[in-house]
Motif scaffolding. Structure first.
Motif, PDB file in Angstrom:
ATOM      1  N   HIS A  60       0.772  -1.178  -0.090  1.00  0.00           N
ATOM      2  CA  HIS A  60       0.208  -0.070   0.117  1.00  0.00           C
ATOM      3  C   HIS A  60       0.868   1.265  -0.056  1.00  0.00           C
ATOM      4  O   HIS A  60       0.433   2.351  -0.643  1.00  0.00           O
ATOM      5  CB  HIS A  60      -0.961   0.096   1.157  1.00  0.00           C
ATOM      6  N   LEU A  61       2.166   1.246   0.764  1.00  0.00           N
ATOM      7  CA  LEU A  61       2.626   2.558   0.897  1.00  0.00           C
ATOM      8  C   LEU A  61       4.146   2.412   0.816  1.00  0.00           C
ATOM      9  O   LEU A  61       4.872   2.523   1.626  1.00  0.00           O
ATOM     10  CB  LEU A  61       2.429   3.115   2.277  1.00  0.00           C
ATOM     11  N   PRO A  62       4.630   1.948  -0.397  1.00  0.00           N
ATOM     12  CA  PRO A  62       6.280   1.725  -0.650  1.00  0.00           C
ATOM     13  C   PRO A  62       7.011   3.058  -0.136  1.00  0.00           C
ATOM     14  O   PRO A  62       7.955   2.800   0.352  1.00  0.00           O
ATOM     15  CB  PRO A  62       6.359   1.434  -2.216  1.00  0.00           C
ATOM     16  N   MET A  63       6.396   4.258  -0.068  1.00  0.00           N
ATOM     17  CA  MET A  63       7.131   5.220   0.316  1.00  0.00           C
ATOM     18  C   MET A  63       7.598   5.399   1.772  1.00  0.00           C
ATOM     19  O   MET A  63       8.425   5.766   2.408  1.00  0.00           O
ATOM     20  CB  MET A  63       6.559   6.701   0.059  1.00  0.00           C
ATOM     21  N   TRP A  64       6.711   4.508   2.469  1.00  0.00           N
ATOM     22  CA  TRP A  64       7.143   4.367   3.959  1.00  0.00           C
ATOM     23  C   TRP A  64       7.991   3.123   4.433  1.00  0.00           C
ATOM     24  O   TRP A  64       8.743   3.238   5.112  1.00  0.00           O
ATOM     25  CB  TRP A  64       5.699   3.949   4.638  1.00  0.00           C
ATOM     26  N   THR A  65       7.935   2.163   3.281  1.00  0.00           N
ATOM     27  CA  THR A  65       8.682   1.059   3.665  1.00  0.00           C
ATOM     28  C   THR A  65      10.087   0.883   2.826  1.00  0.00           C
ATOM     29  O   THR A  65      11.030   0.406   3.115  1.00  0.00           O
ATOM     30  CB  THR A  65       7.873  -0.323   3.286  1.00  0.00           C
ATOM     31  N   GLN A  66      10.083   1.561   1.699  1.00  0.00           N
ATOM     32  CA  GLN A  66      11.072   1.538   0.653  1.00  0.00           C
ATOM     33  C   GLN A  66      11.771   2.711   0.400  1.00  0.00           C
ATOM     34  O   GLN A  66      13.072   2.821   0.573  1.00  0.00           O
ATOM     35  CB  GLN A  66      10.753   0.732  -0.514  1.00  0.00           C
ATOM     36  N   TRP A  67      10.927   3.703   0.083  1.00  0.00           N
ATOM     37  CA  TRP A  67      11.665   5.153  -0.412  1.00  0.00           C
ATOM     38  C   TRP A  67      12.171   5.709   0.859  1.00  0.00           C
ATOM     39  O   TRP A  67      13.198   6.391   0.765  1.00  0.00           O
ATOM     40  CB  TRP A  67      10.383   5.710  -1.097  1.00  0.00           C
TER      41      TRP A  67
END
Length: 192
Positions: free
Chosen positions: A19-26
């Motif tokens: 749902h939120l790759p900005m939180w986990t990856q980016w």
């Protein structure tokens, strides 16, 4: 059919990444309420994934004997059962830096919202995020607020709910070498 028992399988780092790759990856900056917004978004998305009608930033109705306790009781995420049309889960997402006093008011808000919605069986979820692993809060003390109630602003007593189920999740974030925060793990806490 939506089932809260499945929440454990949906409140995962894999679901957060989906749902939120900005939180986990980016990675994200620790500014304003950005991490709070991500947490609320994720909790609501997880509720929808599970089949609930889930909404963020939901004001509880100002009805019943506790209608005038506190001004606005707004929950970070509320999951409605599509069959019964009743509240199944009320959630709060809060930053936690190792101080119990930061979480107690959130538990009070959960209990008050549960009363206002008139759903004594609704599950209460306190999700707290921390930078790294910190000393865990006293989960039993937080449960005691729900069981025993509390004294609200203005002297009104908010009664406890002996049958309420309060569950806890810790969202662990870490700062990378780039200075950005990334969600590293989601842990179920306070099992009793």
């Amino acid at each position: 059919m939506a089932d809260l028992k499945d929440a454990r399988n949906w409140l995962t780092i894999e679901a957060a990444t989906s749902h939120l790759p900005m939180w986990t990856q980016w990675g994200v900056r620790d500014v304003g309420h950005f991490v709070h917004s991500l947490g609320c978004t994720f909790l609501t998305a997880a509720g929808r994934d599970l089949g609930f009608s889930a909404v963020s930033e939901v004001p509880a109705p100002r009805e019943g004997p506790l209608a005038h306790v506190e001004e606005d009781v707004r929950s970070d995420s509320v999951w409605f059962d599509r069959t019964t049309k009743r509240v199944a889960l009320v959630a709060e997402f809060e930053r936690y830096a190792g101080k119990q006093k930061d979480l107690s008011p959130k538990v009070e808000t959960l209990l008050l919202a549960q009363h206002r919605w008139g759903c004594k069986n609704a599950t209460l979820l306190l999700a707290y995020w921390s930078i790294g692993l910190v000393t865990l809060p006293d989960h039993d003390s937080l449960r005691n607020i729900v069981r025993g109630g509390f004294q609200a602003t203005g002297g009104v007593r908010v009664p406890g709910n002996q049958i309420a189920r309060l569950i806890f999740y810790q969202f662990v974030v870490r700062a990378g070498q780039d200075g950005l925060l990334r969600l590293e793990n989601i842990l179920r806490r306070g099992e009793s």
